[in-house]
Design a protein around this motif. Structure first.
Motif, short mmCIF file in Angstrom:
data_model
loop_
_atom_site.label_atom_id
_atom_site.label_comp_id
_atom_site.label_asym_id
_atom_site.label_seq_id
_atom_site.Cartn_x
_atom_site.Cartn_y
_atom_site.Cartn_z
N UNK A 24 0.82 -1.21 0.00
CA UNK A 24 0.00 0.00 0.00
C UNK A 24 0.85 1.26 0.00
N UNK A 25 0.23 2.34 -0.45
CA UNK A 25 0.84 3.68 -0.44
C UNK A 25 -0.23 4.65 0.03
N UNK A 26 0.05 5.37 1.10
CA UNK A 26 -0.96 6.24 1.70
C UNK A 26 -0.74 7.72 1.40
N UNK A 27 0.26 8.04 0.61
CA UNK A 27 0.56 9.44 0.31
C UNK A 27 0.41 9.79 -1.16
N UNK A 28 -0.35 8.99 -1.90
CA UNK A 28 -0.65 9.30 -3.29
C UNK A 28 0.46 9.07 -4.28
N UNK A 29 1.57 8.51 -3.85
CA UNK A 29 2.66 8.25 -4.77
C UNK A 29 2.31 7.05 -5.65
N UNK B 6 0.51 -1.95 -5.96
CA UNK B 6 0.08 -1.69 -4.59
C UNK B 6 -1.23 -0.90 -4.61
N UNK B 7 -1.89 -0.91 -3.49
CA UNK B 7 -3.13 -0.17 -3.30
C UNK B 7 -2.75 1.25 -2.85
N UNK C 209 1.65 1.88 -14.08
CA UNK C 209 1.16 3.20 -14.42
C UNK C 209 -0.34 3.30 -14.62
N UNK C 210 -1.06 2.21 -14.45
CA UNK C 210 -2.51 2.22 -14.61
C UNK C 210 -3.21 2.19 -13.26
N UNK C 211 -4.36 2.84 -13.18
CA UNK C 211 -5.20 2.83 -11.99
C UNK C 211 -6.37 1.89 -12.26
N UNK C 212 -6.48 0.84 -11.49
CA UNK C 212 -7.61 -0.07 -11.68
C UNK C 212 -8.46 -0.11 -10.42
N UNK C 213 -9.74 -0.35 -10.61
CA UNK C 213 -10.66 -0.45 -9.48
C UNK C 213 -10.78 0.83 -8.68
N UNK C 214 -10.62 1.98 -9.35
CA UNK C 214 -10.60 3.26 -8.63
C UNK C 214 -11.98 3.63 -8.09
N UNK D 1 -14.60 12.03 1.79
CA UNK D 1 -13.91 12.22 3.07
C UNK D 1 -12.75 11.24 3.21
N UNK D 2 -11.77 11.69 3.95
CA UNK D 2 -10.61 10.85 4.26
C UNK D 2 -11.04 9.60 5.03
N UNK D 3 -11.97 9.77 5.97
CA UNK D 3 -12.42 8.65 6.79
C UNK D 3 -13.05 7.55 5.94
N UNK D 4 -13.91 7.93 5.00
CA UNK D 4 -14.56 6.93 4.14
C UNK D 4 -13.55 6.21 3.26
N UNK D 5 -12.60 6.96 2.71
CA UNK D 5 -11.57 6.37 1.86
C UNK D 5 -10.69 5.41 2.67
N UNK D 6 -10.33 5.79 3.87
CA UNK D 6 -9.50 4.93 4.72
C UNK D 6 -10.24 3.65 5.11
N UNK D 7 -11.51 3.77 5.45
CA UNK D 7 -12.30 2.59 5.80
C UNK D 7 -12.39 1.63 4.62
N UNK D 8 -12.63 2.17 3.42
CA UNK D 8 -12.70 1.33 2.23
C UNK D 8 -11.37 0.63 1.97
N UNK D 9 -10.27 1.39 2.07
CA UNK D 9 -8.96 0.80 1.82
C UNK D 9 -8.64 -0.29 2.83
N UNK D 10 -9.00 -0.08 4.09
CA UNK D 10 -8.79 -1.09 5.11
C UNK D 10 -9.56 -2.37 4.76
N UNK D 11 -10.83 -2.23 4.41
CA UNK D 11 -11.63 -3.40 4.03
C UNK D 11 -11.04 -4.11 2.82
N UNK D 12 -10.61 -3.34 1.84
CA UNK D 12 -10.04 -3.92 0.62
C UNK D 12 -8.76 -4.70 0.91
#
Length: 76
Positions: A20-25, A30-31, A48-53, A58-69
């Motif tokens: 995973x990468x949490x800073x948008x790099x 990786x997710x 270089x491709x974004x899949x399943x975007x 909100x940051x909270x919703x995105x973090x919860x989704x990433x955790x579940x994924x």
């Protein structure tokens, strides 16, 4: 949940840090959590491709989704 809290939780769960990468790099295979002005995106980065975007308002919703994924991907 914030990115900092998400990172702590992923470490507790034993999710490999290279998964995973949490800073948008944009890293390969990786997710990624990316902040874009007023929205947050979670996607899988590969060659270089974004899949399943998915986008969130909100940051909270995105973090919860990433955790579940990631929990699902690593069967944790």
């Amino acid at each position: 949940m914030t990115r900092i809290e998400l990172r702590e939780r992923l470490i507790e769960l034993g999710i490999p840090e290279d998964a995973y990468e949490l800073n948008g790099l944009m890293r390969d295979e990786c997710c990624v959590l990316d902040e874009n002005y007023e929205t947050w995106s979670v996607y899988y980065s590969e060659r270089g491709l974004r899949t399943g975007e998915r986008e969130f308002t909100s940051e909270a919703d995105a973090c919860q989704y990433m955790l579940r994924r990631l929990r699902r991907d690593f069967a944790v």
